[in-house]
Design a protein around this motif. Structure first.
Motif, short mmCIF file in Angstrom:
data_model
loop_
_atom_site.label_atom_id
_atom_site.label_comp_id
_atom_site.label_asym_id
_atom_site.label_seq_id
_atom_site.Cartn_x
_atom_site.Cartn_y
_atom_site.Cartn_z
N GLY A 330 -4.52 -17.70 -24.28
CA GLY A 330 -3.52 -16.72 -24.18
C GLY A 330 -2.92 -16.56 -22.81
N ALA A 331 -1.97 -15.89 -22.73
CA ALA A 331 -1.11 -15.70 -21.32
C ALA A 331 -0.65 -14.18 -21.46
N GLY A 332 -0.53 -14.02 -20.06
CA GLY A 332 -0.13 -12.50 -19.86
C GLY A 332 -0.13 -12.44 -18.13
N GLY A 333 0.53 -11.59 -17.89
CA GLY A 333 1.09 -11.25 -16.27
C GLY A 333 2.25 -11.86 -15.96
N ALA A 334 2.72 -12.74 -16.72
CA ALA A 334 4.14 -13.45 -16.37
C ALA A 334 4.38 -14.08 -17.57
N ALA A 335 5.85 -14.53 -17.65
CA ALA A 335 6.20 -15.08 -18.76
C ALA A 335 5.96 -16.64 -19.07
#
Length: 562
Positions: A330-335
């Protein structure tokens, strides 16, 4: 069937009236929201689920291992210790430390005591911590030894009590030993305090376009809505892989994001309680250590800022580790850069990338993208996290824009914060009839996929950390040898953006980048200090309105860096 076709069918069944995650409508402060009808009344009540999970492992840090039940009982002891120190319902109790079991215990215990958990950025220095403590009104703070050195000078000035987990040479009577407090507290059930859905639960600080961070205050209902929203998405994703939701071995997540971040706190930590998920703590990101832990603990989910998954993708020794347990990246906090999505999908058999969009103000819920739809549209943040989230694209007058037209992303959800702490004007500016003005510019396509195309707020996102340009500008301009300065973000391959500054120094001062950087270290957290500094021997250029020509200066610096 596409990923979102599967998700939408699952969500419709999972939120039906007879289901555990049934939804209904609720009017809160005059605004109607979609809520989880069977949600616990409070986080304290939700934490009782930990006893159901019993001896299953929950927290892992180095050689420390705690089960769900052990963590719950430790948190109850901490809650009674706080009550013994005079903490009352609604009081703010702060935490400032790296990812450690004591952080988790302190957070849960604070909520069990009916107080408001107030996590502080563990990278802040004395000035930033002092501001947040004054603003929040917290008089008790739980810290580790490294954070203690920044807070010890404040104890007498701000009438603080410091609970220290670790060794200290301080003889100040305001410094209390965490282990001694816990040993003296024998209660293993929470204090008997009435806590309801609309009672305040958390106060998290977020850097926006203004100088000082704003305190975002959430009710119990708001945080629980965010937790259950993510739990619902997790079940839908498991179903999309052909797995029975909740089946299989115990899920394991690597906690790489600081717990003081809304992603680290809500999406990873608190959702783990609902999901009976083991959480492996990392105090500091290191790709080799991460791969070692993935192999050792059979980690199934890695969620972090895009920099982290990029490091994993580019690790030359990745083949030395068994990473086959991973299913979600997963990725979050920025694109996440769109060109990373397919390589991540191809990197490991069975591991799939996903991305989410949310803010501190929304308890991290908003939109998400995964599966084949993410591969087809890697530059989209996906679809709205229905049914608990509504998103509209609006123009500056508040009119809803048609499909394909860009405007500000506005978001309505029961997970939204109640207000900005002590800032009624900022609250009124950000919220209209329950709708949050996010400051992000977006557009919907014909199939309902959302794209972020610009940013209204004057902030920099460096490796997932929001940085207010005004705060950095104020610190630079406070230097006696600086006449004026402007600050902006410039693209960076690994971190997304880094801080850059253009400075007009006092003539003949001899000020250089090294000296300015060293002086700024006394006033700003290290991640806020500009990585690139350009000096001009004349006043900074301005546009017709008289404002500094920040856009032109930024474009020139980007061109010079290429």
């Amino acid at each position: 069937m596409s990923f979102f076709d599967s998700v939408e069918a699952f969500v419709a069944a999972a939120t039906a009236p007879e289901a555990d995650l049934a939804v209904g409508s609720k009017v809160i402060d005059g605004v109607e929201y979609t809520v989880f009808a069977k949600a616990p009344d409070s986080l304290r009540d939700m934490f009782a689920m930990m006893l159901m999970h019993g001896d299953a492992p929950f927290l892992v840090e180095n050689e420390t291992r705690l089960s769900f039940a052990e963590t719950y009982q430790a948190a109850a002891r901490y809650a009674h210790a706080l009550v013994g120190l005079g903490v009352k319902k609604g009081d703010r109790v702060a935490i400032s430390m790296r990812n450690r079991p004591e952080w988790v215990i302190g957070f849960i215990g604070t909520l069990m005591a009916g107080a408001v958990a107030t996590p502080l950025n563990s990278w802040w220095g004395t000035e930033e911590v002092s501001y947040a403590l004054k603003d929040s009104g917290a008089s008790i703070i739980l810290v580790d030894p490294r954070r203690a050195k920044y807070i010890l000078p404040l104890l007498d000035k701000q009438d603080l009590t410091l609970i220290l987990s670790g060794q200290s040479e301080s003889s100040n009577p305001r410094v209390l030993d965490y282990d001694a407090l816990m040993a003296a507290s024998t209660q293993t059930t929470p204090p008997a305090i009435a806590i309801g859905p609309e009672d305040d639960a958390t106060l998290m600080y977020t850097s926006g376009s203004t100088g000082h961070p704003k305190g975002a205050i959430s009710t119990n209902r708001a945080v629980i809505t965010g937790i259950l929203g993510y739990a619902l998405m997790g079940l839908a994703m498991q179903n999309s892989r052909g797995e029975a939701p909740g089946s299989g071995p115990q899920p394991v997540i690597l906690q790489t994001i600081p717990l003081f971040h809304v992603t680290g706190c809500v999406v990873i930590f608190l959702v783990s309680i609902i999901a009976a998920r083991k959480m492996v703590l990392m105090r500091k990101w290191d790709v080799n250590e991460a791969m070692r832990l993935i192999e050792k603990e059979r980690v199934s989910s890695l969620t972090g800022v895009p920099t982290m998954s990029a490091d994993l993708l580019n690790a030359p020794n990745r083949g030395d580790y068994d990473l086959s347990s991973l299913t979600d990246i997963g990725a979050g906090g920025a694109a996440r850069p769109p060109d990373h999505v397919k390589p991540l999908n191809d990197m490991l058999d069975g591991a799939r990338p996903l991305a989410g969009y949310g803010l501190t103000e929304t308890n991290a819920v908003g939109a998400f993208n995964a599966g084949d739809d993410y591969l087809k549209r890697p530059n989209s943040i996906g679809k709205v996290a229905r049914p608990i989230v509504e998103i509209e694209i609006r123009d500056p007058s508040g009119n809803v824009m048609p499909t394909g037209e860009r405007g500000e992303i506005c978001l309505k959800s029961a997970a939204n914060i109640r207000c900005y702490w002590n800032q009624p004007e900022a609250t009124a500016e950000a919220f209209t009839d329950g709708w949050l003005h996010t400051g992000d510019v977006g557009v919907f396509d014909e199939e309902g996929f959302l794209y972020i195309v610009d940013r209204i707020k004057d902030i920099i996102i460096r490796g997932g950390e929001n940085i207010a340009t005004l705060e950095v500008e104020a610190a630079i301009c406070a230097h006696p040898d600086v006449l004026e300065a402007t600050v902006f973000g410039v693209p960076h391959d690994r971190l997304g953006e880094v801080v850059a500054a253009v400075v007009y120094p006092r003539p003949d001062s001899g000020l250089d980048a090294q000296t300015l950087t060293q002086d700024l270290a006394d006033h700003l957290a290290v991640y806020k200090i500009p990585s690139l500094i350009e000096f001009m021997n004349e006043a900074l250029p301005r546009i017709a309105s008289g404002k500094i020509a920040k856009k032109a200066l930024r474009e020139r610096m980007i061109g010079e860096e290429k």
